[in-house]
Design a protein around this motif. Structure first.
Motif, PDB file in Angstrom:
ATOM      1  N   CYS A 187       0.831  -1.207   0.000  1.00  0.00           N
ATOM      2  CA  CYS A 187       0.000   0.000   0.000  1.00  0.00           C
ATOM      3  C   CYS A 187       0.869   1.262   0.000  1.00  0.00           C
ATOM      4  O   CYS A 187       0.538   2.246  -0.672  1.00  0.00           O
ATOM      5  CB  CYS A 187      -0.943  -0.003   1.203  1.00  0.00           C
ATOM      6  N   ARG A 191       0.738   4.142  -2.871  1.00  0.00           N
ATOM      7  CA  ARG A 191       0.466   5.547  -2.537  1.00  0.00           C
ATOM      8  C   ARG A 191       1.601   6.453  -2.992  1.00  0.00           C
ATOM      9  O   ARG A 191       1.367   7.610  -3.366  1.00  0.00           O
ATOM     10  CB  ARG A 191       0.217   5.688  -1.042  1.00  0.00           C
ATOM     11  N   SER A 214      -8.298   1.263   1.635  1.00  0.00           N
ATOM     12  CA  SER A 214      -9.517   1.848   2.189  1.00  0.00           C
ATOM     13  C   SER A 214      -9.372   2.121   3.680  1.00  0.00           C
ATOM     14  O   SER A 214      -9.773   3.184   4.181  1.00  0.00           O
ATOM     15  CB  SER A 214     -10.706   0.917   1.937  1.00  0.00           C
ATOM     16  N   ARG A 215      -8.785   1.179   4.410  1.00  0.00           N
ATOM     17  CA  ARG A 215      -8.607   1.368   5.852  1.00  0.00           C
ATOM     18  C   ARG A 215      -7.652   2.512   6.159  1.00  0.00           C
ATOM     19  O   ARG A 215      -7.739   3.124   7.219  1.00  0.00           O
ATOM     20  CB  ARG A 215      -8.110   0.061   6.483  1.00  0.00           C
ATOM     21  N   GLN A 216      -6.755   2.789   5.221  1.00  0.00           N
ATOM     22  CA  GLN A 216      -5.836   3.921   5.389  1.00  0.00           C
ATOM     23  C   GLN A 216      -6.449   5.241   4.954  1.00  0.00           C
ATOM     24  O   GLN A 216      -5.845   6.298   5.138  1.00  0.00           O
ATOM     25  CB  GLN A 216      -4.557   3.674   4.579  1.00  0.00           C
ATOM     26  N   GLY A 217      -7.622   5.170   4.353  1.00  0.00           N
ATOM     27  CA  GLY A 217      -8.259   6.384   3.835  1.00  0.00           C
ATOM     28  C   GLY A 217      -7.579   6.914   2.585  1.00  0.00           C
ATOM     29  O   GLY A 217      -7.712   8.100   2.258  1.00  0.00           O
ATOM     30  N   ALA A 218      -6.866   6.036   1.870  1.00  0.00           N
ATOM     31  CA  ALA A 218      -6.142   6.455   0.667  1.00  0.00           C
ATOM     32  C   ALA A 218      -7.107   6.643  -0.501  1.00  0.00           C
ATOM     33  O   ALA A 218      -7.996   5.823  -0.713  1.00  0.00           O
ATOM     34  CB  ALA A 218      -5.080   5.423   0.301  1.00  0.00           C
ATOM     35  N   PRO A 219      -6.927   7.707  -1.275  1.00  0.00           N
ATOM     36  CA  PRO A 219      -7.815   7.973  -2.419  1.00  0.00           C
ATOM     37  C   PRO A 219      -7.400   7.200  -3.668  1.00  0.00           C
ATOM     38  O   PRO A 219      -7.256   7.760  -4.755  1.00  0.00           O
ATOM     39  CB  PRO A 219      -7.657   9.472  -2.619  1.00  0.00           C
ATOM     40  N   ARG A 221      -8.252   3.682  -5.959  1.00  0.00           N
ATOM     41  CA  ARG A 221      -9.218   2.618  -6.188  1.00  0.00           C
ATOM     42  C   ARG A 221      -8.533   1.414  -6.822  1.00  0.00           C
ATOM     43  O   ARG A 221      -7.736   1.569  -7.752  1.00  0.00           O
ATOM     44  CB  ARG A 221     -10.350   3.108  -7.090  1.00  0.00           C
TER      45      ARG A 221
END
Length: 234
Positions: A187, A191, A214-219, A221
């Protein structure tokens, strides 16, 4: 050419748009794709977990279902690796069907001789080569070649590209701590690219990666690359 779609369990149950995308791409190129309703699981989870006897009916079902097709295509490197690598060792007479079973990029590039499928996707993306595709099928640059031909797509190299995401089927369940650490590294690499999308050839791995992002709030997909290729160049 008579092409049969082996959609796989994960895609059939959770990611039907990926199967539809494969059909759209091939039909755009002028090919007819059939979906034999008799298909079931390829037996990969059973065989990989040591349940050979339980896998055998599924192996025979696949052979019987797809034996008459000129080519079988699946949007899953791991399932195709099961058919091509494991089936002939379990059932020697499956070798002919196994040879005619392809991951999407193999069918497009090697069999149909196509790189540009007429797609457009105006976004920044990165590509993760999943382990079965990388190490067993040796897909190499095929998916990247297809993505590089997509109009307006910006393809960014992924740091540590050959490192596993930590999914590995039941590995993620049985070795949670190690899997989580591997996922964290993957991840972070994704990022670092600044990509809007991370693409791969296996929705199972993408589910693992997408969950971590998703759990990291990363934008970012997670998306199967077939769905990119299915987008039209209008």
């Amino acid at each position: 050419m008579r092409i049969g779609l082996f959609v796989t369990c994960v895609n059939d149950l959770l990611f039907p748009e990926t199967g539809k995308a494969v059909v759209r791409v091939l039909e755009r190129l002028g090919h007819r794709v059939e979906f034999p309703a008799a298909q079931t699981c390829c037996g990969q989870m059973h065989a990989n977990s040591g349940y050979r006897d339980e896998a055998m009916p599924l192996v025979h079902r696949f052979i019987e279902t797809f034996r008459d097709y000129d080519a079988v295509v699946a949007p899953s490197g791991s399932c195709v690796a099961m058919v091509r690598d494991t089936y002939p060792r379990l059932v020697p007479e499956s070798a002919d069907v196994a040879r005619r079973t392809y991951e999407l990029s193999e069918l497009l590039v090697d069999v149909l001789g196509v790189v540009d499928v007429g797609a457009r996707f105006p976004h920044r993306v990165t590509y993760h080569p999943t382990c079965h595709g990388l190490r067993m099928l040796r897909l190499g640059a095929r998916p990247v070649m297809l993505l590089a031909a997509v109009r307006d797509l910006e393809l960014v190299a992924l740091p540590g590209v050959e490192e596993c995401c930590g999914f590995g089927g039941t590995f993620a369940l049985k070795n949670t701590a190690v899997s989580t650490a591997m996922l964290a590294d993957k991840c972070a690499a994704i990022r670092a690219t600044g990509a809007e999308y991370v693409l791969a050839a296996d929705n199972s791995c993408l589910t693992h990666i997408g969950g971590g992002l998703s759990r990291q709030g990363a934008p970012v997909r997670a998306l199967h690359y077939a769905e990119i290729l299915a987008g039209g160049d209008e």
